[in-house]
Design an enzyme around this catalytic site. Structure first.
Site, PDB file in Angstrom:
ATOM      1  N   HIS A 135       0.801  -1.218   0.000  1.00 37.73           N
ATOM      2  CA  HIS A 135       0.000   0.000   0.000  1.00 37.73           C
ATOM      3  C   HIS A 135       0.843   1.280   0.000  1.00 37.73           C
ATOM      4  O   HIS A 135       0.415   2.301  -0.517  1.00 37.73           O
ATOM      5  CB  HIS A 135      -1.030  -0.045   1.119  1.00 37.73           C
ATOM      6  CG  HIS A 135      -2.151  -0.967   0.772  1.00 37.73           C
ATOM      7  ND1 HIS A 135      -2.255  -2.232   1.270  1.00 37.73           N
ATOM      8  CD2 HIS A 135      -3.158  -0.833  -0.132  1.00 37.73           C
ATOM      9  CE1 HIS A 135      -3.304  -2.833   0.722  1.00 37.73           C
ATOM     10  NE2 HIS A 135      -3.868  -2.002  -0.121  1.00 37.73           N
ATOM     11  N   ARG A 191     -10.607   4.421  -2.529  1.00 34.51           N
ATOM     12  CA  ARG A 191     -10.251   3.571  -1.381  1.00 34.51           C
ATOM     13  C   ARG A 191     -10.648   4.295  -0.101  1.00 34.51           C
ATOM     14  O   ARG A 191      -9.849   5.026   0.489  1.00 34.51           O
ATOM     15  CB  ARG A 191      -8.746   3.283  -1.380  1.00 34.51           C
ATOM     16  CG  ARG A 191      -8.273   2.323  -2.462  1.00 34.51           C
ATOM     17  CD  ARG A 191      -6.785   2.037  -2.322  1.00 34.51           C
ATOM     18  NE  ARG A 191      -6.346   0.858  -3.042  1.00 34.51           N
ATOM     19  CZ  ARG A 191      -5.791   0.869  -4.257  1.00 34.51           C
ATOM     20  NH1 ARG A 191      -5.620   2.009  -4.887  1.00 34.51           N
ATOM     21  NH2 ARG A 191      -5.404  -0.253  -4.827  1.00 34.51           N
ATOM     22  N   ARG A 218     -15.479   2.368  -2.732  1.00 36.33           N
ATOM     23  CA  ARG A 218     -15.289   1.022  -2.174  1.00 36.33           C
ATOM     24  C   ARG A 218     -15.483   1.118  -0.670  1.00 36.33           C
ATOM     25  O   ARG A 218     -14.884   1.969  -0.015  1.00 36.33           O
ATOM     26  CB  ARG A 218     -13.894   0.501  -2.482  1.00 36.33           C
ATOM     27  CG  ARG A 218     -13.698  -0.873  -1.846  1.00 36.33           C
ATOM     28  CD  ARG A 218     -12.396  -1.476  -2.218  1.00 36.33           C
ATOM     29  NE  ARG A 218     -11.298  -0.836  -1.537  1.00 36.33           N
ATOM     30  CZ  ARG A 218     -10.025  -1.165  -1.743  1.00 36.33           C
ATOM     31  NH1 ARG A 218      -9.716  -2.083  -2.621  1.00 36.33           N
ATOM     32  NH2 ARG A 218      -9.060  -0.561  -1.094  1.00 36.33           N
ATOM     33  N   GLU A 267     -11.368 -10.251  -6.342  1.00 32.11           N
ATOM     34  CA  GLU A 267      -9.955 -10.232  -5.936  1.00 32.11           C
ATOM     35  C   GLU A 267      -9.574 -11.467  -5.133  1.00 32.11           C
ATOM     36  O   GLU A 267      -8.450 -11.595  -4.666  1.00 32.11           O
ATOM     37  CB  GLU A 267      -9.633  -8.950  -5.160  1.00 32.11           C
ATOM     38  CG  GLU A 267     -10.542  -8.638  -3.999  1.00 32.11           C
ATOM     39  CD  GLU A 267     -10.207  -7.310  -3.314  1.00 32.11           C
ATOM     40  OE1 GLU A 267      -9.126  -6.766  -3.536  1.00 32.11           O
ATOM     41  OE2 GLU A 267     -11.059  -6.843  -2.536  1.00 32.11           O
ATOM     42  N   ASN A 300      -4.369  -6.791  -7.524  1.00 29.62           N
ATOM     43  CA  ASN A 300      -3.330  -6.826  -6.484  1.00 29.62           C
ATOM     44  C   ASN A 300      -3.551  -8.005  -5.560  1.00 29.62           C
ATOM     45  O   ASN A 300      -2.645  -8.786  -5.280  1.00 29.62           O
ATOM     46  CB  ASN A 300      -3.345  -5.533  -5.664  1.00 29.62           C
ATOM     47  CG  ASN A 300      -3.291  -4.313  -6.543  1.00 29.62           C
ATOM     48  OD1 ASN A 300      -2.831  -4.400  -7.673  1.00 29.62           O
ATOM     49  ND2 ASN A 300      -3.774  -3.190  -6.053  1.00 29.62           N
ATOM     50  N   ASP A 301      -4.776  -8.119  -5.084  1.00 30.00           N
ATOM     51  CA  ASP A 301      -5.077  -9.247  -4.209  1.00 30.00           C
ATOM     52  C   ASP A 301      -5.313 -10.525  -5.003  1.00 30.00           C
ATOM     53  O   ASP A 301      -4.986 -11.608  -4.534  1.00 30.00           O
ATOM     54  CB  ASP A 301      -6.286  -8.930  -3.321  1.00 30.00           C
ATOM     55  CG  ASP A 301      -5.871  -8.061  -2.149  1.00 30.00           C
ATOM     56  OD1 ASP A 301      -4.874  -8.417  -1.496  1.00 30.00           O
ATOM     57  OD2 ASP A 301      -6.499  -7.019  -1.907  1.00 30.00           O
ATOM     58  N   ARG A 306       1.836  -9.912  -1.379  1.00 33.72           N
ATOM     59  CA  ARG A 306       2.060  -8.772  -2.278  1.00 33.72           C
ATOM     60  C   ARG A 306       3.112  -7.809  -1.770  1.00 33.72           C
ATOM     61  O   ARG A 306       3.646  -7.006  -2.517  1.00 33.72           O
ATOM     62  CB  ARG A 306       0.738  -8.038  -2.545  1.00 33.72           C
ATOM     63  CG  ARG A 306       0.097  -7.474  -1.317  1.00 33.72           C
ATOM     64  CD  ARG A 306      -1.354  -7.094  -1.577  1.00 33.72           C
ATOM     65  NE  ARG A 306      -1.496  -5.719  -2.008  1.00 33.72           N
ATOM     66  CZ  ARG A 306      -2.657  -5.115  -2.204  1.00 33.72           C
ATOM     67  NH1 ARG A 306      -3.783  -5.790  -2.023  1.00 33.72           N
ATOM     68  NH2 ARG A 306      -2.728  -3.864  -2.561  1.00 33.72           N
ATOM     69  N   CYS A 322      -9.591  -2.487 -11.307  1.00 38.54           N
ATOM     70  CA  CYS A 322      -9.049  -1.356 -10.553  1.00 38.54           C
ATOM     71  C   CYS A 322      -7.739  -1.709  -9.863  1.00 38.54           C
ATOM     72  O   CYS A 322      -7.161  -0.893  -9.165  1.00 38.54           O
ATOM     73  CB  CYS A 322     -10.076  -0.860  -9.536  1.00 38.54           C
ATOM     74  SG  CYS A 322     -10.565  -2.131  -8.377  1.00 38.54           S
TER      75      CYS A 322
HETATM   76  C1  PEP Z   1      -6.709  -4.915  -5.449  1.00 37.46           C
HETATM   77  O1  PEP Z   1      -6.580  -5.785  -4.586  1.00 37.46           O
HETATM   78  O2  PEP Z   1      -6.378  -5.065  -6.628  1.00 37.46           O
HETATM   79  C2  PEP Z   1      -7.264  -3.598  -5.075  1.00 37.46           C
HETATM   80  C3  PEP Z   1      -7.554  -2.697  -5.976  1.00 37.46           C
HETATM   81  O3  PEP Z   1      -7.446  -3.352  -3.753  1.00 37.46           O
HETATM   82  P1  PEP Z   1      -6.269  -2.931  -2.725  1.00 37.46           P
HETATM   83  O4  PEP Z   1      -5.019  -2.755  -3.536  1.00 37.46           O
HETATM   84  O5  PEP Z   1      -6.692  -1.692  -2.058  1.00 37.46           O
HETATM   85  O6  PEP Z   1      -6.210  -4.111  -1.828  1.00 37.46           O
HETATM   86 MG    MG Z   2      -7.607  -5.545  -2.686  1.00 37.91          MG
END
Ligand code: PEP
Ligand code: MG
Length: 585
Positions: A197, A304, A340, A439, A462-463, A473, A510
């Site tokens: 993050h 977010r 979200r 995700e 990402n997740d 990650r 996203c």
């Molecule tokens: C993701 O997981 O791709 C996402 C957009 O959410 P975050 O990165 O905030 O976990």
């Molecule tokens: Mg996520």
């Protein structure tokens, strides 16, 4: 590490593009080392006075930070500073420390650490959000006082006084929200990956960043001259005059490159054969809303919302949330803002919510799981979102859904709030769209069933990559697995898009893959309807989309999915990028 006569070059993971040249500022972070030492009788008085001086010094330090506090800390900052002051003046703590130094004949930092640990344990066992917030405060005060007893220099994030390149073992989301953007030229961390993050926030704040540099924060000294090349993932320490000159030119080139994009800001995001792709922006901080427009985003594809909670010491009220959502919605109206709902947990641990300590926080009480457990918090947020929906084009996006039951339960909570508002005669958008983030692999497998229950799907790569490949990650040791284009995930994306379309709902993305130029042609060809990206990369993505026909992209995606490994996907796509889009590499 590669070293040459003139400079030391360190290679990490590129987290946010841009070139920064400046002085290093090393943050020692939250870790304090305390050793136990025996004192001679003659040393006791001196030790007590050292402790008292450290308390005074910490008070001065906090007063100074208070004066300079960034606007982001705002009203809650005031409360926080009052709590810190109270802790530093608490006679119980001070008297007990002094008494124990002389009775037990041990060093002041050790005794103070023990005394505060006792308070910390007491508050932790209280299982109450307010008290949990105080535990974080105690930890911070403790770290500061101990550092002053040990005579070490302050290096906390909000104590930076001049423009610097920040080096840290790691930056938590909580620390990152406190940094003063005007003074941070770049940041470099030992830990973390491309989608940690802190990296996402660097991109959002348009600060160059390199992560995953293993032990660099221990080797570098505050004041060292440094170059950070965010795109190449390189950090150069003590560069020679020649290297400096080379990077100044590169910096200038990068600035010109970004300026050129202004020309396409108002052009549609349309392929050469006329297919429109919704290109929107990811937003973390409400303050960044102006920048989003600068880069040509029409709507917000992912807001977010948890960052507002991360900036707070106490839970934000419904009215506070409402006024933020309202402001953002009005700003982008008639385009949508997809809010979200709270995605807290994992590495996002706010002060204002008590999340029990977990063995595996990324697999634990995170996002919608926490919201369904803590309906009081969830309902407050939903009321604020729904109220704001009367003023603009708002959609709700639910994170971390892993099965149909969760979405049914969530929809029930939303319906309850809608009824509540109706009874109270408070206006809201009765047709508000509800979407789900895909995700978690199980949600991807069930995408057809989930799509039946919602208005849209948004793929969070990402997740999705993290959980599909079982690769943390944020872990730099296995970041080689955390590739932008894993074949397994590309297949999942294809299936989710098809499942969504079969059920008549649009499918967006996203996650960070949406903003990665090397993925653009494939994603376009796989039929995604929307891409939501960090504002700064938006022009690059639009340029690529405008350069091809949808048919060409479809053929390319088809070819890619027939390849036999992620490596061959990468090689294939790099060849095309090198030939046609080398400036984006
Ligand atoms: C993701 O997981 O791709 C996402 C957009 O959410 P975050 O990165 O905030 O976990
Ligand atoms: Mg996520």
């Amino acid at each position: 590490m590669n070293s040459t006569k003139e400079a030391q070059l360190f290679e990490g993971i590129s987290a946010s593009p841009g070139i920064a040249i400046g002085k290093a500022y090393v943050l020692s972070g939250d870790v304090v080392k305390v050793e136990q030492c025996d004192l001679k009788t003659s040393e006791i008085e001196k030790e007590i006075s050292k402790f008292q001086k450290a308390i005074e010094k910490t008070k001065d330090e906090l007063k100074r930070i208070h004066r300079k506090a960034s606007i982001k800390i705002g009203e809650d900052g005031e409360k926080l500073f009052n709590v810190y002051k109270m802790l530093l003046e608490d006679s119980l703590i001070i008297d007990e420390t002094i008494e124990r130094i002389s009775k037990e004949r041990k060093n002041a930092d050790y005794i103070y650490n023990c005394v505060l640990a006792k308070f910390q344990n007491l508050l932790e066992s209280a299982d109450d959000e307010y008290f949990m917030g105080r535990v974080a405060d105690i930890r911070d005060v403790k770290r500061r006082v101990i550092r002053n007893i040990q005579g070490k220099k302050e290096s906390f994030i909000n104590s930076i006084a001049e423009k610097s390149i920040i080096f840290a073992r790691e930056l938590t989301p909580l620390e990152t929200v406190q940094l003063n953007k005007r003074l941070v030229l770049a940041f470099v961390t030992d830990l973390g990956g491309k989608t940690s993050h802190a990296a996402i926030m660097a991109r959002s704040l348009q600060i160059p960043a390199v992560v995953g540099l293993r032990d660099l924060s221990n080797e570098i000294k505050t004041g060292n001259r440094v170059i950070v090349d965010g795109k190449a993932g390189e950090v150069i320490i003590n560069p020679s005059a020649n290297t400096l000159e080379k990077y100044r030119k590169k910096q200038e080139k990068y600035i010109n490159f970004t300026k050129r994009f202004e020309q396409i800001r108002d052009l549609p995001c349309r392929t050469r054969d006329g297919k429109d792709i919704e290109l929107s922006a990811n937003l973390e901080f409400p303050d960044e809303i102006e920048t989003v427009k600068t880069y040509g985003a029409k709507g917000i594809g992912l807001y977010r919302s948890e960052y507002l909670y991360l900036m707070k010491n106490v839970l934000p009220s419904e009215d506070e949330l409402y006024s933020e959502y309202n402001r953002i919605a009005k700003h982008v109206k008639p385009n949508p803002v997809i809010i979200r709902t709270l995605d807290i947990g994992g590495d996002k641990q706010p002060r204002c919510i008590n999340i029990p300590q977990e063995e595996n926080p990324f697999l634990g009480l995170r996002a919608i799981r926490l919201c369904l457990e803590r309906k009081d918090i969830f309902k407050t947020q939903l009321r604020a979102i729904l109220r704001a929906s009367a003023q603009g084009n708002i959609k709700i996006l639910i994170p971390m859904i892993c099965c149909v039951d969760e979405i049914m339960e969530t929809k029930k909570v939303i319906a309850d709030i809608q009824n509540e508002l109706k009874n109270e005669k408070i206006p809201f958008d009765e047709n508000i769209d509800i979407g789900v983030m895909i995700e978690v692999p199980s949600a991807a497998i069930l995408a057809d069933l989930i799509a039946k229950e919602v208005d849209f799907l948004s793929i969070g790569t990402n997740d999705l990559i993290q959980y599909t490949l079982a690769v943390d990650r944020g872990n730099e040791h296995i970041s080689y697995l955390y590739k932008n284009l894993p074949l397994s995930v590309l297949r999942i994306i294809r299936d989710v898009v098809d499942a969504g379309h079969r059920q008549g709902v649009w499918v967006g993305m996203c996650g960070e893959m949406a903003g990665s130029p090397i993925a653009t042609l494939i994603l376009l060809g796989l039929g995604l309807d929307e891409l939501s990206v960090s504002p700064a990369v938006l022009p690059e993505i639009k340029t690529i989309i405008r350069s091809v026909t949808f048919e060409e992209a479809e053929k390319l995606a088809e070819k890619v999915l027939q390849l036999s490994s992620s490596k061959s996907v990468e090689n294939f796509i790099f060849k095309i990028m090198k030939k046609n889009y080398s400036e984006f590499l």
